[in-house]
Scaffold this motif. Sequence first.
Motif, mmCIF file in Angstrom:
data_model
loop_
_atom_site.group_PDB
_atom_site.id
_atom_site.type_symbol
_atom_site.label_atom_id
_atom_site.label_comp_id
_atom_site.label_asym_id
_atom_site.label_seq_id
_atom_site.Cartn_x
_atom_site.Cartn_y
_atom_site.Cartn_z
ATOM 1 N N ILE A 1 0.842 -1.191 0.000
ATOM 2 C CA ILE A 1 0.000 0.000 0.000
ATOM 3 C C ILE A 1 0.885 1.252 0.000
ATOM 4 C CG2 ILE A 1 -1.776 1.256 1.265
ATOM 5 C CD1 ILE A 1 -2.645 -1.417 2.481
ATOM 6 N N ASP A 2 0.687 2.091 -1.022
ATOM 7 C CA ASP A 2 1.383 3.368 -1.156
ATOM 8 C C ASP A 2 0.502 4.420 -0.479
ATOM 9 O OD1 ASP A 2 2.838 5.566 -1.894
ATOM 10 O OD2 ASP A 2 2.373 5.441 -4.038
ATOM 11 N N CYS A 3 0.815 4.725 0.769
ATOM 12 C CA CYS A 3 -0.066 5.571 1.580
ATOM 13 C C CYS A 3 -0.029 7.014 1.062
ATOM 14 C CB CYS A 3 0.342 5.527 3.035
ATOM 15 S SG CYS A 3 0.342 3.838 3.713
ATOM 16 N N GLY A 4 -1.211 7.517 0.718
ATOM 17 C CA GLY A 4 -1.316 8.880 0.188
ATOM 18 C C GLY A 4 -0.933 8.995 -1.266
ATOM 19 N N GLY A 5 -0.419 7.945 -1.869
ATOM 20 C CA GLY A 5 -0.005 7.970 -3.264
ATOM 21 C C GLY A 5 -1.136 7.604 -4.202
ATOM 22 N N SER A 6 -0.837 7.675 -5.495
ATOM 23 C CA SER A 6 -1.853 7.391 -6.517
ATOM 24 C C SER A 6 -1.853 5.940 -6.944
ATOM 25 C CB SER A 6 -1.599 8.286 -7.744
ATOM 26 O OG SER A 6 -0.272 8.077 -8.245
ATOM 27 N N GLY A 7 -0.838 5.159 -6.477
ATOM 28 C CA GLY A 7 -0.793 3.741 -6.789
ATOM 29 C C GLY A 7 -0.271 3.482 -8.191
ATOM 30 N N GLY A 8 -0.106 2.189 -8.485
ATOM 31 C CA GLY A 8 0.304 1.789 -9.826
ATOM 32 C C GLY A 8 1.792 1.694 -10.027
ATOM 33 N N ARG A 9 2.590 2.025 -9.038
ATOM 34 C CA ARG A 9 4.040 1.959 -9.214
ATOM 35 C C ARG A 9 4.547 0.556 -8.933
ATOM 36 N NH1 ARG A 9 6.570 6.999 -5.972
ATOM 37 N NH2 ARG A 9 4.808 6.643 -4.543
ATOM 38 N N THR A 10 5.472 0.070 -9.754
ATOM 39 C CA THR A 10 6.091 -1.244 -9.573
ATOM 40 C C THR A 10 7.572 -1.037 -9.302
ATOM 41 O OG1 THR A 10 4.501 -2.344 -11.006
ATOM 42 C CG2 THR A 10 6.577 -3.497 -10.592
ATOM 43 N N ILE A 11 8.011 -1.524 -8.146
ATOM 44 C CA ILE A 11 9.409 -1.367 -7.724
ATOM 45 C C ILE A 11 9.894 -2.726 -7.263
ATOM 46 C CG2 ILE A 11 10.972 -0.208 -6.115
ATOM 47 C CD1 ILE A 11 8.829 2.032 -5.913
ATOM 48 N N ASP A 12 11.014 -3.183 -7.829
ATOM 49 C CA ASP A 12 11.563 -4.493 -7.491
ATOM 50 C C ASP A 12 10.510 -5.586 -7.643
ATOM 51 O OD1 ASP A 12 14.043 -3.421 -6.872
ATOM 52 O OD2 ASP A 12 13.496 -3.069 -4.774
ATOM 53 N N SER A 13 9.744 -5.489 -8.718
ATOM 54 C CA SER A 13 8.706 -6.478 -9.063
ATOM 55 C C SER A 13 7.532 -6.488 -8.107
ATOM 56 C CB SER A 13 9.312 -7.895 -9.144
ATOM 57 O OG SER A 13 10.352 -7.949 -10.089
ATOM 58 N N VAL A 14 7.428 -5.516 -7.225
ATOM 59 C CA VAL A 14 6.290 -5.389 -6.321
ATOM 60 C C VAL A 14 5.444 -4.204 -6.777
ATOM 61 C CG1 VAL A 14 5.535 -4.945 -3.958
ATOM 62 C CG2 VAL A 14 7.552 -6.361 -4.381
ATOM 63 N N THR A 15 4.170 -4.432 -7.000
ATOM 64 C CA THR A 15 3.266 -3.382 -7.439
ATOM 65 C C THR A 15 2.553 -2.792 -6.233
ATOM 66 O OG1 THR A 15 2.915 -4.452 -9.582
ATOM 67 C CG2 THR A 15 1.251 -2.849 -8.858
ATOM 68 N N TRP A 16 2.622 -1.481 -6.099
ATOM 69 C CA TRP A 16 2.056 -0.774 -4.960
ATOM 70 C C TRP A 16 0.725 -0.145 -5.359
ATOM 71 C CZ3 TRP A 16 4.406 -0.736 -0.167
ATOM 72 C CH2 TRP A 16 5.685 -1.331 -0.127
ATOM 73 N N VAL A 17 -0.267 -0.240 -4.492
ATOM 74 C CA VAL A 17 -1.602 0.277 -4.774
ATOM 75 C C VAL A 17 -1.893 1.449 -3.850
ATOM 76 C CG1 VAL A 17 -2.405 -1.998 -5.534
ATOM 77 C CG2 VAL A 17 -2.718 -1.315 -3.144
ATOM 78 N N LYS A 18 -2.840 2.303 -4.272
ATOM 79 C CA LYS A 18 -3.207 3.436 -3.422
ATOM 80 C C LYS A 18 -3.995 2.941 -2.207
ATOM 81 C CE LYS A 18 -7.293 4.532 -6.245
ATOM 82 N NZ LYS A 18 -7.955 5.598 -7.035
#
Length: 935
Positions: A607-624
């Motif tokens: 969970i990307d807290c406060g973010g818009s989500g959709g970013r993939t870093i080190d093969s892990v996809t982060w959601v808003k």
Amino acid sequence: MTSNSSSSSGTTWLVWLSIVICSLRLTQYNSCVAVFLSIDCGGSQTIKTTNSITWVPDDDYIRTGVSRETKFGSLDGSVLTTSLRSFPTLDKNCYNINLDEDDHEDQRILVRATFFYGDYDGMDSPPTFDIYFDGNFWATVNMSLNSNVHVGYEVMYFPKSKMTNICLVRTYSDQNPFINTLAIRSLDATMYSRVDPKYAMLMVQRYTYSGSNTDAIRYPDDGYDRTWYPARGVGLITVSNEASSIDVSSAEDKPPEIVFKTAATFNQTTSTSSSTTTTTTMQLYTTGLTATKVGIYMTIYFSEVTLLPSTEKRSFQVFIDGEAYSKPIIPPFGSSVQVYIANITASYDTLIELRPTPDSTLLPLINANELYTLSQVSTLQTHPNDGEGLATLQNQFEVLQMWSGDPCLPTKYTWEWVTCSSDSIPRVTALNLSGYGLFGSLPDFSSMDALVSIDLHNNTIYGPILDFLGDLPKLTLLDLSENKFNGSVPSTLSNNKKLKLLVTENCLTGMSCPLPLVAPPPPPLSTEKTNSPPGLDSFFFQPPSSGFDFGYGFDNGSTNNLANMILAAIVQVDHDLRVGFGFTAMGCFSWGLRCEFGKGFIDVFSIDCGGSGGRTIDSVTWVKDDDYVSSGVSRETKFSSPDGSHLTTSLRAFPTLDENKYCYTINLGEDDHKDRRIFVRATFFYGDYDGMDSPPTFDIYFDGNFWATVNMSLNSNRHVGYEVLYFPKSKATNICLVRTYPDQNPFINTLAIRSLDATVYSRVHSKFAMVKVQRHSQGTQVIRYPDDVYDRHWLPANGVGSIKVSKEATSPIDVSSAEDKPPEAVFRTAATFNQITSMRIFTNRLPATKVGIYMALYFSEVTLLDSSIQKRSFQVFIDGNAYSKPIIPPFGSGMQVYIINITASYATLIELRPTPDSTLPPLLNANEIYTLSQV
């Protein structure tokens, strides 16, 4: 003298337990005879003191606690104060003494326990705790009042059976009981016969009037080893007895002759006048008694010190609170007389005097006296049927043998794994043995016919389910799940409509055996004992252990399908050392496979807290985070973390003051949420997002439990992360940020939730959360997902003086035997030294006060050694004591050593020390440290 009518006849359950304990003794002191037994608690060898008493180590008589050394000796010069046994684990720890006498009910025994703190734990905080005998309260030991001297307590009583037990009981959660010595002496049947057998005699004082500068009298002068202390009386003088020998045969409590060699009297009169007489009295002190009156027994001894001429007479009476209690006493010369005071109550202000009779020409004298309070002994004990069954279980499963004493009494201190009824004769109504590491077949404990609940799940019990379980008349719950039972379920169980029966995850007929037993356990490595480290409250771990667990995992070289199995073979070597051998289950998160998070497991959240989500870093996809939190506002940081950490440009802040707690709620969505730990990581980077240049401090909680205080003022320019592992309460878990200062707003950058395999960190009881302290590898880069499929972060360690070496093996390293599933990448490098020396494992991130910890150490040899000239062998040492057997890292595979059941602080010294035959220094590939917090 008649036997104690309240004592049970025949063989009681206590004798069954004593048979178990005696059969397990490993040393030469195994006679099971306690007529004259002297135990050096925590000592390591036999000691003969100057008074010809032989003291033996206590290993034969207790299976819990750890040996410790005091930092200084007692100021009063008492011997046997340099070693002690401390009890940092269970709340009740009992010494069990088999008296091995048929006439145990006809003879009192004298028990003396001594205590000297000597700052053995370095805490400068002497504890307070209670001691019990045969389930009866004896005394409260308050060492804060006696920090620099040794104190002793004595009790005399009729034992209930052929075995007696002395228990030390924790009364404050942060204070550990301890003991230095324990002495048990049998007494002659005629001694103290004026006291009813139903009473215990608690010593208040035992005085000889030999002068204040003399030593105490004890064995061999007193054949029963009673200690007679020199009395100090105001205005008294000491006189010597002129008789060449003194006949003491008429003194029924058998005082030693030496106490009659001196006496106390006056050299001047202290008068109280009346109209007709002048009297001089001698007061016997009762200051050791309590403020409220209690039943007492006092015995006073007299012998004339000189042959009196016919013109002189010494005659006096005992007066109590001004009333005559005895007839005139005329001490004999060359022999003795005893006067006893019984059947009265007294307090510290009770006045007991020796008053001269009107015809006496000489003042009173006294040679010795004893004073005891009387306490009625409970003859109750747990029902013998239950005692017999519990002894059977303890005989079968060695891990249970650390519990001793009465399982149900005192009611406040029952064994941790039993539930007892409140009946006058307690019955065991439940066995709560889930996750206790039981290995073997189930014995017949059908005598326990009051059982309502039996929980044996999550062990390694194999063989058939025995028919007797279906015949227990009151049984309503039987949980045998997660074991290795085979065969079929007896019809007496399957057809019992009143019984809730759980047998999932076994090897029964018609079941697929998820964890098949493919081989018997390996033989024990050794029965040689090692010292135990400081222990921890037994509720921290299951299976419980005294002091320390040491785990091996290793590969047997097989290439067959054993890689898809787990052999949970737990071998109990002794009560200080447990060695686990195992093949680790392979599945979605196996080391040879790359799997999606959550496949077949609880969902995994990034969970990307406060973010818009959709970013993939080190093969892990982060959601808003919109789906998981209903409060707070999104903010952007004014700068990124100098350490280059990702996901530090956005955050969620919680500035509203109408509430102080802000929670993320994550629906785990699985029915087996209680069977798996989840791993939660929260990260924080301030980045002056609010333009206040004032980093806040606040708390974080998980499922209502305190996790950590986030102090961003100490970390204003870098991101910080906190990790916790725990079993969630339900299908949803919540992570809450809590405002602790009204002008400081909590915030968060990321929240990661990962499910763990059910076998990972299984050594720690599910009721405890694991708060990460450190997780280190010896490489140069952070290791995380996808190298670690659970997304644990392994940070590069910086060891002072060590060098980094790389693995020569080019083929994959088999890490399947490391039960906590570290990634293969951490075994590719190791730290070692250029010369043979010890390696310290740093604990500087632990707090200053000791806390419960779990530590995992990982090893793999970096090169194929020439066994004819090279050997790498070392041991784990904690605070200077060896806690493991030699470790020889394998080449081409990995091994794990785990340390549990200890408390540690930043000052705890954990080392890897080379063994004498090692030609190479120790090495270390990786390690993890967690503190434990009850959920």
